[in-house]
Design a protein around this motif. Sequence first.
Motif, PDB file in Angstrom:
ATOM      1  N   ALA A  40       1.928   2.878  -5.619  1.00 37.95           N
ATOM      2  CA  ALA A  40       0.918   3.059  -4.576  1.00 37.95           C
ATOM      3  C   ALA A  40      -0.085   1.918  -4.675  1.00 37.95           C
ATOM      4  CB  ALA A  40       0.216   4.399  -4.712  1.00 37.95           C
ATOM      5  N   MET A  41      -0.648   1.525  -3.534  1.00 41.99           N
ATOM      6  CA  MET A  41      -1.584   0.395  -3.509  1.00 41.99           C
ATOM      7  C   MET A  41      -2.802   0.748  -2.664  1.00 41.99           C
ATOM      8  SD  MET A  41      -0.959  -3.656  -2.608  1.00 41.99           S
ATOM      9  CE  MET A  41       0.108  -3.311  -1.211  1.00 41.99           C
ATOM     10  N   VAL A  42      -3.978   0.373  -3.166  1.00 45.30           N
ATOM     11  CA  VAL A  42      -5.233   0.537  -2.445  1.00 45.30           C
ATOM     12  C   VAL A  42      -5.796  -0.856  -2.164  1.00 45.30           C
ATOM     13  CG1 VAL A  42      -7.570   1.478  -2.474  1.00 45.30           C
ATOM     14  CG2 VAL A  42      -5.701   2.744  -3.582  1.00 45.30           C
ATOM     15  N   ASP A  43      -5.928  -1.198  -0.897  1.00 46.93           N
ATOM     16  CA  ASP A  43      -6.560  -2.455  -0.509  1.00 46.93           C
ATOM     17  C   ASP A  43      -8.063  -2.207  -0.422  1.00 46.93           C
ATOM     18  OD1 ASP A  43      -7.372  -4.857   0.665  1.00 46.93           O
ATOM     19  OD2 ASP A  43      -6.952  -4.105   2.687  1.00 46.93           O
ATOM     20  N   ALA A  44      -8.778  -2.585  -1.482  1.00 48.60           N
ATOM     21  CA  ALA A  44     -10.226  -2.354  -1.547  1.00 48.60           C
ATOM     22  C   ALA A  44     -10.989  -3.666  -1.472  1.00 48.60           C
ATOM     23  CB  ALA A  44     -10.576  -1.600  -2.827  1.00 48.60           C
ATOM     24  N   LEU A 214      -4.401   9.008  -3.328  1.00 49.49           N
ATOM     25  CA  LEU A 214      -3.478   8.729  -4.430  1.00 49.49           C
ATOM     26  C   LEU A 214      -2.860  10.015  -4.972  1.00 49.49           C
ATOM     27  CD1 LEU A 214      -5.454   5.955  -6.347  1.00 49.49           C
ATOM     28  CD2 LEU A 214      -3.195   5.695  -5.316  1.00 49.49           C
ATOM     29  N   HIS A 215      -3.668  11.050  -5.119  1.00 51.93           N
ATOM     30  CA  HIS A 215      -3.137  12.333  -5.594  1.00 51.93           C
ATOM     31  C   HIS A 215      -2.127  12.895  -4.605  1.00 51.93           C
ATOM     32  CE1 HIS A 215      -5.588  12.467  -9.106  1.00 51.93           C
ATOM     33  NE2 HIS A 215      -6.742  12.634  -8.478  1.00 51.93           N
ATOM     34  N   GLU A 216      -2.445  12.811  -3.317  1.00 46.34           N
ATOM     35  CA  GLU A 216      -1.525  13.307  -2.289  1.00 46.34           C
ATOM     36  C   GLU A 216      -0.223  12.509  -2.294  1.00 46.34           C
ATOM     37  OE1 GLU A 216      -3.773  12.850   1.246  1.00 46.34           O
ATOM     38  OE2 GLU A 216      -5.233  14.419   0.738  1.00 46.34           O
ATOM     39  N   THR A 217      -0.350  11.195  -2.459  1.00 49.11           N
ATOM     40  CA  THR A 217       0.835  10.343  -2.489  1.00 49.11           C
ATOM     41  C   THR A 217       1.705  10.667  -3.696  1.00 49.11           C
ATOM     42  OG1 THR A 217      -0.386   8.579  -1.372  1.00 49.11           O
ATOM     43  CG2 THR A 217       1.614   7.945  -2.547  1.00 49.11           C
ATOM     44  N   ARG A 218       1.082  10.889  -4.832  1.00 54.03           N
ATOM     45  CA  ARG A 218       1.828  11.240  -6.035  1.00 54.03           C
ATOM     46  C   ARG A 218       2.560  12.567  -5.846  1.00 54.03           C
ATOM     47  NH1 ARG A 218      -1.429  11.447 -11.551  1.00 54.03           N
ATOM     48  NH2 ARG A 218      -2.635  12.954 -10.319  1.00 54.03           N
ATOM     49  N   ALA A 219       1.872  13.536  -5.211  1.00 55.36           N
ATOM     50  CA  ALA A 219       2.499  14.839  -4.979  1.00 55.36           C
ATOM     51  C   ALA A 219       3.698  14.716  -4.039  1.00 55.36           C
ATOM     52  CB  ALA A 219       1.476  15.814  -4.396  1.00 55.36           C
ATOM     53  N   ARG A 220       3.570  13.882  -2.995  1.00 55.95           N
ATOM     54  CA  ARG A 220       4.669  13.709  -2.038  1.00 55.95           C
ATOM     55  C   ARG A 220       5.872  13.032  -2.662  1.00 55.95           C
ATOM     56  NH1 ARG A 220       0.543  12.095   1.486  1.00 55.95           N
ATOM     57  NH2 ARG A 220       1.157   9.900   1.241  1.00 55.95           N
ATOM     58  N   HIS A 221       5.608  12.197  -3.689  1.00 56.25           N
ATOM     59  CA  HIS A 221       6.699  11.453  -4.308  1.00 56.25           C
ATOM     60  C   HIS A 221       7.094  12.034  -5.667  1.00 56.25           C
ATOM     61  CE1 HIS A 221       5.290   8.626  -1.252  1.00 56.25           C
ATOM     62  NE2 HIS A 221       6.476   8.054  -1.342  1.00 56.25           N
ATOM     63  N   GLY A 222       6.848  13.313  -5.836  1.00 48.79           N
ATOM     64  CA  GLY A 222       7.304  13.990  -7.055  1.00 48.79           C
ATOM     65  C   GLY A 222       6.647  13.517  -8.325  1.00 48.79           C
ATOM     66  N   GLY A 223       5.355  13.093  -8.193  1.00 51.07           N
ATOM     67  CA  GLY A 223       4.608  12.722  -9.400  1.00 51.07           C
ATOM     68  C   GLY A 223       4.817  11.295  -9.843  1.00 51.07           C
ATOM     69  N   SER A 224       5.521  10.473  -9.040  1.00 50.63           N
ATOM     70  CA  SER A 224       5.823   9.107  -9.475  1.00 50.63           C
ATOM     71  C   SER A 224       4.696   8.120  -9.210  1.00 50.63           C
ATOM     72  CB  SER A 224       7.082   8.597  -8.770  1.00 50.63           C
ATOM     73  OG  SER A 224       6.884   8.540  -7.368  1.00 50.63           O
ATOM     74  N   ALA A 225       3.798   8.455  -8.278  1.00 49.29           N
ATOM     75  CA  ALA A 225       2.724   7.513  -7.945  1.00 49.29           C
ATOM     76  C   ALA A 225       1.531   7.747  -8.839  1.00 49.29           C
ATOM     77  CB  ALA A 225       2.326   7.698  -6.474  1.00 49.29           C
ATOM     78  N   GLY A 226       1.264   6.806  -9.734  1.00 50.04           N
ATOM     79  CA  GLY A 226       0.131   6.947 -10.644  1.00 50.04           C
ATOM     80  C   GLY A 226      -1.176   6.736  -9.924  1.00 50.04           C
ATOM     81  N   ALA A 227      -2.259   7.165 -10.558  1.00 50.20           N
ATOM     82  CA  ALA A 227      -3.585   7.021  -9.948  1.00 50.20           C
ATOM     83  C   ALA A 227      -4.522   6.355 -10.914  1.00 50.20           C
ATOM     84  CB  ALA A 227      -4.109   8.390  -9.540  1.00 50.20           C
ATOM     85  N   ARG A 228      -4.024   5.364 -11.663  1.00 51.16           N
ATOM     86  CA  ARG A 228      -4.872   4.687 -12.632  1.00 51.16           C
ATOM     87  C   ARG A 228      -5.779   3.699 -11.925  1.00 51.16           C
ATOM     88  NH1 ARG A 228      -0.904   2.498 -17.107  1.00 51.16           N
ATOM     89  NH2 ARG A 228       0.146   1.754 -15.262  1.00 51.16           N
TER      90      ARG A 228
END
Length: 228
Positions: A40-44, A214-228
């Motif tokens: 997952a990527m956040v453009d900040a 990020l949490h929603e994305t991780r949930a949709r992808h079965g926990g694979s998207a980290g939120a570090r």
Amino acid sequence: MSSLAGRVRAPLLPEGTVRVGGFGGAEGLRAWLAANDVAAMVDATHPFAAGISANAAAAARAAGVPLVHLRRSRWVQQAGDRWIRVPDLAAAAKETAAHGARVFLTIGRQGVDAFAGLDEQWFLIRAIDPPEGALPPRHEVLLARGPFALEEEARLLAEHRIDVLVTKDSGGDQTEAKLAAARAAGIPVVVVDRPPLPEGARIVETAAQALDWLHETRARHGGSAGAR
């Protein structure tokens, strides 16, 4: 992992792993995403960093990586404000020439050369690091990092006898006090509008909203998207 463009000489570093520098365009970023198994990527980036935002969108599409753009909300014009909105720095320079002899230029260190041809105005140029490129012939550079207090900004406008303020619509509260000071002093403000984000961009306005995404994305992808 956080990535910084390297535009500021002594940035305030976030926690965790930090890399500094470009990626080599959209293709370079796509390759980096794949090599680092990014989920997952956040453009900040800054609201005016249109290049990296476009590259991030293109790289995310090519790599199949979910992307959200974090953009703090725009400043809102209030009663008493004398704002003149313009689409870009070239238009800002043209407009600035019609609003007085003493200019407070607060657009950062990039793009100051758009004002280099204004030889009848005097400029107070504030930036974190020294400006790049050509400068107006009559100027003073003030190196400073926000946040700035209202009293401090009001004193700066008065001491330098400022006629017009020029700023980008960056949003946020770190440098918003200059707008309130200009309002109180009756000084016009030339406001440069933000460049548009890529078509179809998903946008959030706060870090908390980005973390929720990020949490929603991780949930949709079965926990694979980290939120570090």
